[in-house]
Motif scaffolding. Structure first.
Motif, PDB file in Angstrom:
ATOM      1  N   ASP A  75       0.819  -1.210   0.000  1.00 55.96           N
ATOM      2  CA  ASP A  75       0.000   0.000   0.000  1.00 55.96           C
ATOM      3  C   ASP A  75       0.856   1.265   0.000  1.00 55.96           C
ATOM      4  O   ASP A  75       0.561   2.234  -0.706  1.00 55.96           O
ATOM      5  CB  ASP A  75      -0.973   0.001   1.178  1.00 55.96           C
ATOM      6  N   ARG A  76       1.944   1.253   0.755  1.00 56.71           N
ATOM      7  CA  ARG A  76       2.839   2.413   0.800  1.00 56.71           C
ATOM      8  C   ARG A  76       3.629   2.554  -0.504  1.00 56.71           C
ATOM      9  O   ARG A  76       3.891   3.655  -0.970  1.00 56.71           O
ATOM     10  CB  ARG A  76       3.796   2.322   1.983  1.00 56.71           C
ATOM     11  N   LEU A  77       3.987   1.425  -1.113  1.00 63.48           N
ATOM     12  CA  LEU A  77       4.667   1.459  -2.403  1.00 63.48           C
ATOM     13  C   LEU A  77       3.760   2.098  -3.454  1.00 63.48           C
ATOM     14  O   LEU A  77       4.196   2.951  -4.227  1.00 63.48           O
ATOM     15  CB  LEU A  77       5.066   0.044  -2.837  1.00 63.48           C
ATOM     16  N   THR A  78       2.502   1.710  -3.459  1.00 60.86           N
ATOM     17  CA  THR A  78       1.538   2.284  -4.393  1.00 60.86           C
ATOM     18  C   THR A  78       1.378   3.788  -4.149  1.00 60.86           C
ATOM     19  O   THR A  78       1.313   4.574  -5.095  1.00 60.86           O
ATOM     20  CB  THR A  78       0.171   1.583  -4.241  1.00 60.86           C
ATOM     21  N   TYR A  79       1.333   4.180  -2.880  1.00 57.22           N
ATOM     22  CA  TYR A  79       1.215   5.603  -2.556  1.00 57.22           C
ATOM     23  C   TYR A  79       2.404   6.396  -3.097  1.00 57.22           C
ATOM     24  O   TYR A  79       2.228   7.409  -3.768  1.00 57.22           O
ATOM     25  CB  TYR A  79       1.109   5.809  -1.042  1.00 57.22           C
ATOM     26  N   TRP A  80       3.606   5.927  -2.812  1.00 56.81           N
ATOM     27  CA  TRP A  80       4.801   6.670  -3.219  1.00 56.81           C
ATOM     28  C   TRP A  80       4.944   6.729  -4.736  1.00 56.81           C
ATOM     29  O   TRP A  80       5.355   7.740  -5.288  1.00 56.81           O
ATOM     30  CB  TRP A  80       6.061   6.093  -2.581  1.00 56.81           C
ATOM     31  N   ARG A  81       4.589   5.651  -5.423  1.00 57.46           N
ATOM     32  CA  ARG A  81       4.603   5.690  -6.887  1.00 57.46           C
ATOM     33  C   ARG A  81       3.563   6.676  -7.400  1.00 57.46           C
ATOM     34  O   ARG A  81       3.790   7.357  -8.397  1.00 57.46           O
ATOM     35  CB  ARG A  81       4.332   4.305  -7.462  1.00 57.46           C
ATOM     36  N   GLY A  82       2.429   6.753  -6.720  1.00 58.86           N
ATOM     37  CA  GLY A  82       1.357   7.664  -7.121  1.00 58.86           C
ATOM     38  C   GLY A  82       1.729   9.126  -7.007  1.00 58.86           C
ATOM     39  O   GLY A  82       1.230   9.960  -7.772  1.00 58.86           O
ATOM     40  N   VAL A  83       2.586   9.451  -6.048  1.00 57.71           N
ATOM     41  CA  VAL A  83       2.994  10.847  -5.880  1.00 57.71           C
ATOM     42  C   VAL A  83       4.287  11.165  -6.627  1.00 57.71           C
ATOM     43  O   VAL A  83       4.845  12.248  -6.456  1.00 57.71           O
ATOM     44  CB  VAL A  83       3.117  11.252  -4.387  1.00 57.71           C
TER      45      VAL A  83
END
Length: 87
Positions: free
Chosen positions: A55-63
Motif C-alpha cells: 500500500d505504501r509502495l503504491t502511494y509513493w509511486r502515485g505521488v
C-alpha cells in the motif's frame, strides 16, 4: 527527486537491505523518509526473502517517486514467486 532504493545493512559478507524512500541527493545508507520493507539476498529456505508494504509502495509511486532498477527487479521476482507459492 524522491527515489525508492536499497539501503545496505548487515555485516561483512552477510548483506541485508532495507527498501527505503529517500531523497536522491542523500547518500545510500543515510537519512530516509520511510522504510517500506526489506530484501535478504542470502535467506535460507525457511526464511523470508522479501517483505514489502504494498500500500505504501503504491502511494509513493502515485505521488511521483522513482523506483531504482534493482528494486524494480526485486519486486518483479517476488511477484512472480507469489502466485507459484499460493498454488
Amino acid at each position: 527527486m524522491v527515489v525508492i532504493r536499497l539501503s545496505r545493512g548487515g555485516s561483512k559478507s552477510r548483506p541485508f537491505f532495507n527498501i527505503v524512500v529517500a531523497d536522491k541527493r542523500v547518500r545510500r545508507d543515510g537519512r530516509f523518509i520511510e522504510r517500506l520493507g526489506f530484501y535478504n539476498p542470502i535467506a535460507k529456505d525457511g526464511e523470508e526473502k522479501t517483505r514489502m508494504a504494498e500500500d505504501r509502495l503504491t502511494y509513493w509511486r502515485g505521488v511521483g517517486a522513482q523506483v531504482s532498477p534493482t528494486v524494480e527487479r526485486i519486486l518483479k521476482q517476488s511477484a512472480a514467486k507469489a502466485p507459484a507459492a499460493a498454488a
